[in-house]
Design an enzyme around this catalytic site. Structure first.
Site, PDB file in Angstrom:
ATOM      1  CB  THR A  28      -0.923   0.063   1.233  1.00  0.00           C
ATOM      2  OG1 THR A  28      -0.114   0.017   2.414  1.00  0.00           O
ATOM      3  CG2 THR A  28      -1.935  -1.066   1.240  1.00  0.00           C
ATOM      4  CD  GLU A  80      -2.470   1.443   5.620  1.00  0.00           C
ATOM      5  OE1 GLU A  80      -2.082   0.400   5.080  1.00  0.00           O
ATOM      6  OE2 GLU A  80      -2.680   1.562   6.837  1.00  0.00           O
TER       7      GLU A  80
END
Length: 156
Positions: A28, A80
């Protein structure tokens, strides 16, 4: 959850907790605290889908988590982005531009890492399905993703 969507956001990619790639196999990109704090305070935590672009690169499908990551008991809210594309190298310090289009599900805790990973894989599949819809595909071409060369973004 939908009142703020589509939500356009741009910021520098910073180092996160280092869990996405290592523990989950799902890398991420994390935004800085300043960018996270600039999100509408009443935007629902949970999992979203949309489009993402690193620097002036191609625009890819993404899933995004906004919240506290109950599985990891974070004390700071994080945003994220998992870009559904394989990058050859890290892009810390690059500018990530995202458009959040839709909401998949609320945040929840999981009994195991396996359950969390399996939920994320389902989220990715759902994001891919949604983003193939014509009304979502058109945002992929949005001018927001074309950073003018040499333009100063977020003081960089």
């Amino acid at each position: 959850a939908m009142r703020h969507l589509p939500y356009f956001c741009r910021g520098e990619v910073v180092k996160g907790f280092g869990r996405g790639s290592k523990e989950l196999g799902i890398p991420t990109a994390n935004f800085s605290e300043q960018v996270v704090e600039s999100f509408p305070s009443d935007i629902s935590t949970g999992i979203y889908y949309g489009w993402a672009c690193v620097g002036n690169g191609d625009v890819h499908k993404m899933v995004l988590s906004i919240g506290w990551n109950p599985f990891y008991k974070n004390i700071k809210k994080s945003v994220e982005t998992h870009i559904i594309h394989t990058f050859k190298e890290d892009f810390y310090g690059e500018i990530l531009s995202i458009v959040i289009i839709g909401y998949i599900r609320p945040e929840k805790n999981f009994d195991s890492l396996e359950a969390l990973i399996s939920a994320i894989q389902e989220d990715i599949e759902e994001a891919k399905r949604q983003l193939d819809l014509p009304e979502h595909l058109k945002l992929k071409e949005d001018n927001f993703f074309h950073l003018p060369q040499g333009k100063i973004v977020n003081n960089h």
